[in-house]
Design a protein around this motif. Structure first.
Motif, PDB file in Angstrom:
ATOM      1  N   ASP A  50       0.907  -1.282   0.030  1.00  0.00           N
ATOM      2  CA  ASP A  50       0.109   0.144  -0.097  1.00  0.00           C
ATOM      3  C   ASP A  50       0.839   1.329  -0.090  1.00  0.00           C
ATOM      4  N   PRO A  51       1.732   1.299  -0.947  1.00  0.00           N
ATOM      5  CA  PRO A  51       2.546   2.673  -0.977  1.00  0.00           C
ATOM      6  C   PRO A  51       1.531   3.676  -1.473  1.00  0.00           C
ATOM      7  N   ASP A  52       1.710   5.094  -1.030  1.00  0.00           N
ATOM      8  CA  ASP A  52       0.878   6.092  -1.550  1.00  0.00           C
ATOM      9  C   ASP A  52       1.146   6.530  -2.861  1.00  0.00           C
ATOM     10  N   PRO A  53       0.402   7.083  -3.648  1.00  0.00           N
ATOM     11  CA  PRO A  53       0.301   7.685  -4.834  1.00  0.00           C
ATOM     12  C   PRO A  53       1.171   8.936  -5.018  1.00  0.00           C
ATOM     13  N   VAL A  54       1.865   8.818  -6.125  1.00  0.00           N
ATOM     14  CA  VAL A  54       2.889  10.077  -6.296  1.00  0.00           C
ATOM     15  C   VAL A  54       2.559  11.352  -6.724  1.00  0.00           C
ATOM     16  N   TYR A  55       0.980  11.138  -7.361  1.00  0.00           N
ATOM     17  CA  TYR A  55       0.231  12.347  -8.002  1.00  0.00           C
ATOM     18  C   TYR A  55      -0.865  12.748  -7.054  1.00  0.00           C
ATOM     19  N   ASP A  56      -0.412  13.046  -5.666  1.00  0.00           N
ATOM     20  CA  ASP A  56      -1.451  13.250  -4.698  1.00  0.00           C
ATOM     21  C   ASP A  56      -0.888  14.100  -3.662  1.00  0.00           C
ATOM     22  N   ASP A  57      -1.044  15.430  -3.287  1.00  0.00           N
ATOM     23  CA  ASP A  57      -0.512  16.499  -2.378  1.00  0.00           C
ATOM     24  C   ASP A  57      -0.708  15.395  -1.099  1.00  0.00           C
ATOM     25  N   CYS A  58      -1.894  14.979  -0.981  1.00  0.00           N
ATOM     26  CA  CYS A  58      -2.119  14.445   0.504  1.00  0.00           C
ATOM     27  C   CYS A  58      -1.494  13.107   0.853  1.00  0.00           C
ATOM     28  N   ALA A  59      -0.596  12.540  -0.021  1.00  0.00           N
ATOM     29  CA  ALA A  59       0.052  11.364   0.029  1.00  0.00           C
ATOM     30  C   ALA A  59       1.129  11.622   1.158  1.00  0.00           C
ATOM     31  N   ASP A  60       1.520  10.471   1.814  1.00  0.00           N
ATOM     32  CA  ASP A  60       2.526  10.629   2.951  1.00  0.00           C
ATOM     33  C   ASP A  60       2.201  11.552   4.070  1.00  0.00           C
ATOM     34  N   ASN A  61       1.079  11.296   4.457  1.00  0.00           N
ATOM     35  CA  ASN A  61       0.359  12.243   5.604  1.00  0.00           C
ATOM     36  C   ASN A  61       0.351  13.607   5.334  1.00  0.00           C
ATOM     37  N   ASN A  62      -0.058  14.066   4.027  1.00  0.00           N
ATOM     38  CA  ASN A  62       0.210  15.473   3.649  1.00  0.00           C
ATOM     39  C   ASN A  62       1.587  15.948   3.600  1.00  0.00           C
ATOM     40  N   HIS A  63       2.507  14.912   3.118  1.00  0.00           N
ATOM     41  CA  HIS A  63       3.883  15.221   2.792  1.00  0.00           C
ATOM     42  C   HIS A  63       4.431  15.691   4.069  1.00  0.00           C
ATOM     43  N   THR A  64       4.337  14.990   5.175  1.00  0.00           N
ATOM     44  CA  THR A  64       5.069  15.085   6.457  1.00  0.00           C
ATOM     45  C   THR A  64       5.563  13.908   6.659  1.00  0.00           C
ATOM     46  N   SER A  65       5.518  13.017   6.075  1.00  0.00           N
ATOM     47  CA  SER A  65       6.105  11.700   6.104  1.00  0.00           C
ATOM     48  C   SER A  65       7.343  11.711   5.017  1.00  0.00           C
ATOM     49  N   SER A  66       8.265  10.608   4.970  1.00  0.00           N
ATOM     50  CA  SER A  66       9.182  10.479   4.109  1.00  0.00           C
ATOM     51  C   SER A  66       9.225   9.204   3.230  1.00  0.00           C
ATOM     52  N   ASN A  67       8.151   8.510   3.261  1.00  0.00           N
ATOM     53  CA  ASN A  67       7.954   7.147   2.585  1.00  0.00           C
ATOM     54  C   ASN A  67       8.262   7.274   1.019  1.00  0.00           C
ATOM     55  N   ALA A  68       8.662   6.557   0.364  1.00  0.00           N
ATOM     56  CA  ALA A  68       8.734   6.375  -1.129  1.00  0.00           C
ATOM     57  C   ALA A  68       7.178   6.604  -1.601  1.00  0.00           C
ATOM     58  N   LEU A  69       7.078   6.946  -2.718  1.00  0.00           N
ATOM     59  CA  LEU A  69       5.515   7.202  -3.128  1.00  0.00           C
ATOM     60  C   LEU A  69       5.640   6.345  -4.610  1.00  0.00           C
ATOM     61  N   GLY A  70       4.320   5.703  -5.097  1.00  0.00           N
ATOM     62  CA  GLY A  70       4.487   5.067  -6.312  1.00  0.00           C
ATOM     63  C   GLY A  70       3.595   5.589  -7.321  1.00  0.00           C
ATOM     64  N   GLY A  71       4.257   5.319  -8.608  1.00  0.00           N
ATOM     65  CA  GLY A  71       3.209   5.849  -9.807  1.00  0.00           C
ATOM     66  C   GLY A  71       3.519   4.746 -10.952  1.00  0.00           C
ATOM     67  N   LEU A  72       2.122   4.785 -11.620  1.00  0.00           N
ATOM     68  CA  LEU A  72       2.087   3.560 -12.593  1.00  0.00           C
ATOM     69  C   LEU A  72       2.057   4.137 -14.071  1.00  0.00           C
ATOM     70  N   SER A  73       2.615   3.421 -14.896  1.00  0.00           N
ATOM     71  CA  SER A  73       2.576   3.578 -16.433  1.00  0.00           C
ATOM     72  C   SER A  73       1.230   2.787 -16.957  1.00  0.00           C
ATOM     73  N   GLY A  74       0.860   3.061 -18.067  1.00  0.00           N
ATOM     74  CA  GLY A  74       0.131   2.501 -18.842  1.00  0.00           C
ATOM     75  C   GLY A  74      -1.348   2.979 -18.584  1.00  0.00           C
TER      76      GLY A  74
END
Length: 589
Positions: free
Chosen positions: A244-268
């Motif tokens: 369950d990685p957070d999505p890269v195209y979302d401001d609210c990912a990573d706890n509103n960007h207060t965390s430092s976990n890698a984000l995921g983005g998909l092709s296709g």
């Protein structure tokens, strides 16, 4: 998704990024959708009488967890439930499974007072281990979480189930419309894979992104990130998502960007891309998507999703979960800053919101008479049914309110509501899957998947870590074009909904190893020949039937439904499953 303890679940984490860095990263992540050429609105051009499809995508329920004893309820507490005499049987929990189960504990009935429970282990590999190569007897050892803070737990909790005294609304929808007892999670694993399988039938193609710079982590060896991407290509770093990685195209990912976990983005591509190309209106509506602080007003340049609610047990959680939004993993269908629609009339069309909305926008569009042709609806966390922070009672309120509103609208006569789920949460289900898509990952797979691979079961597209199906999930179709009190036994899965959309709106398919290639269309759960002439309103607190209302479901099409010549008739599985005409390409309207 329970396993993602590294991301805050019940509040906004403290701290903020530096203003300068925040604006730099916001610029990297906030990619506006490409300017699309005008396309004629083809929303009404369908192969069936269904002009509006609404998919309520719930969280973390196995079939036996909600329907194991259907249609028999204990009636010792909660809302009384008495089934119609002609109710068909389901493949559920037999007396032997209830009283002499091969697992360490027998299944126990949960009461309405035990609605909020501990969250079970529903990771990709533990779910496989629970099935014990099809013996279905290792749930307690591998997925059961029996104790937790602020929720009900007991030994062997993963075995337990609710009946019609708690999930009354679900059982009453089954009584009056159509349900499946053979609907499956396409792959093992938690929420994100299940959500992706709904919209693209594809969990391969993910890349890891640095949360600060917004750039890709090119290689697993260079920047280890085995959580976001598994079995990545050694050069490109592209692999499969099973967590369950957070999505890269979302401001609210990573706890509103207060965390430092890698984000995921998909092709296709995903179904949103197909609908856009075909000129069909659509939207993803999610609770809490509307930001509490806009990107423009934020000191970091990111929108902040901070709205919260409490469940029936008094537990509070943030409404919006980024990794529940599958469209935010794709650049083409994302709305990074959570911008609102430019107007109510624009909902469903491509504008600054890019088809991503708050659930309040769904009701606005419905009340305005411009409900999109295809709507995916995700409840706020406290109402999405996920164990630990939600529950079947809060879920019932959300579902019934939405379905009642639809049934009272003019659109109901051409609408279908699908209630489906992203994963099983690890809750016990007694039916062993027949693995139709194998995987032979040395790290992530157990014998149920690797044995299938050695016996020649293919891995679609050649991609590993997509083993499935995994477990049965509840599935209900609520529409005038379903037969009342009907149970379908035809095997379907999450991508069956995707295939329905593709065929009904003639969008073409995803390709690239998508499960839409092998999935059975959801058409098998419809009856287009004999529509019902009423709606069934339920009480949103008790789930009991409150009112039967007439509807005008006279088709507006010039010709009645007929199967096209040259094709076989729809099958008849057994009592309750009538086939209804076969594949979508056979319908003419």
């Amino acid at each position: 998704m329970f396993q993602k303890a590294r991301l805050r679940r019940f509040g906004i984490a403290g701290g903020a990024l530096a203003v300068a860095a925040g604006f730099a990263v916001a610029t990297a992540f906030a990619v506006a959708p490409a300017e699309a050429k005008p396309v004629k609105d083809n929303s009404a051009h369908t192969t069936t009488p269904i002009k509006h499809l609404v998919v309520i995508y719930g969280e973390n329920v196995s079939f036996d967890h909600y329907f194991g004893t259907y249609p028999n309820a204990a009636n010792t507490d909660g809302t009384k439930f008495t089934a119609a005499k002609n109710t068909p049987k389901v493949n559920g929990l037999t007396p032997a499974l209830l009283n002499n189960n091969p697992n360490e504990y027998n299944p126990q009935r949960l009461t309405p007072a035990q609605a909020v429970t501990c969250d079970q282990n529903h990771n990709y590999k533990p779910e496989q281990a629970a099935l014990n190569n099809g013996a279905m007897d290792q749930f307690v050892q591998n997925v059961s979480k029996d104790t937790c803070t602020g929720a009900f737990g007991e030994p062997g909790l993963a075995m337990d189930y609710y009946d019609g005294n708690t999930v009354t609304g679900m059982w009453n929808y089954a009584q009056n419309y159509t349900m499946s007892d053979n609907s499956w999670d396409a792959t093992f694993g938690p929420s994100t894979p299940g959500a992706l399988n709904l919209i693209s039938g594809q969990t391969h193609g993910i890349s890891s992104y640095d949360p600060t710079s917004g750039t890709t982590n090119p290689k697993k060896t260079a920047t280890p990130d085995s959580y976001t991407v598994v079995d990545p290509d050694a050069t490109t770093g592209v692999g499969t998502v099973i967590n369950d990685p957070d999505p890269v195209y979302d401001d609210c990912a990573d706890n509103n960007h207060t965390s430092s976990n890698a984000l995921g983005g998909l092709s296709g591509k995903n179904v949103g891309d197909l609908l856009n190309e075909q000129g069909v209106t659509w939207g993803w509506f999610q609770g809490g998507f509307k930001p509490t602080t806009t990107a423009a007003a934020s000191s970091t340049g990111y929108a902040i999703c901070g709205s919260t609610h409490t469940n029936v047990a008094g537990g509070s959680s943030v409404d919006y979960s980024p990794h529940h939004n599958p469209f935010a993993y794709y650049k083409s269908t994302s709305n990074p800053h959570h911008l609102p629609p430019s107007s109510v009339d624009a909902i469903g069309h491509t504008d600054q919101a890019n088809h991503q909305y708050d659930t309040s926008d769904f009701y606005a569009a419905l009340n305005n008479g411009n409900l999109p042709a295809v709507s995916f609806v995700k409840a706020p966390e406290y109402q999405d049914g996920h164990a630990a922070y939600s529950d079947p009672l809060d879920e019932q309120t959300f579902d019934i309110d939405l379905i009642n509103a639809l049934q009272k609208s003019p659109e109901w006569k051409s609408t279908a509501v699908v209630i489906s789920y992203d994963d099983s949460d690890g809750w016990y289900d007694h039916v062993a899957p027949k693995i139709t898509n194998s995987s032979n990952s040395a790290t992530n797979d157990t014998t149920i998947c690797t044995t299938a691979a050695t016996k020649g079961v293919p891995a679609l597209g050649g991609y590993q870590d997509r083993c499935g199906p995994s477990q049965r999930l509840p599935l209900l179709v609520i529409s005038p074009y379903t037969s009342a009190n009907t149970v379908s036994h035809t095997l379907v899965s999450q991508p069956s909904i995707l295939k329905f959309v593709e065929q009904n709106w003639k969008t073409g398919s995803i390709g690239g190893g998508s499960f839409d290639k092998t999935a059975t269309s959801l058409s098998v759960l419809f009856n287009f020949s004999h529509p019902q002439n009423h709606g069934v309103l339920l009480d949103d607190k008790t789930g009991a039937v409150s009112k039967i209302i007439p509807i005008n479901n006279t088709p507006t099409h010039p010709k009645p439904w007929t199967p096209s010549k040259g094709h076989g008739k729809g099958g008849k599985d057994d009592k309750g499953d009538k086939g209804h005409g076969g594949l979508f390409g056979w319908f003419t309207w």
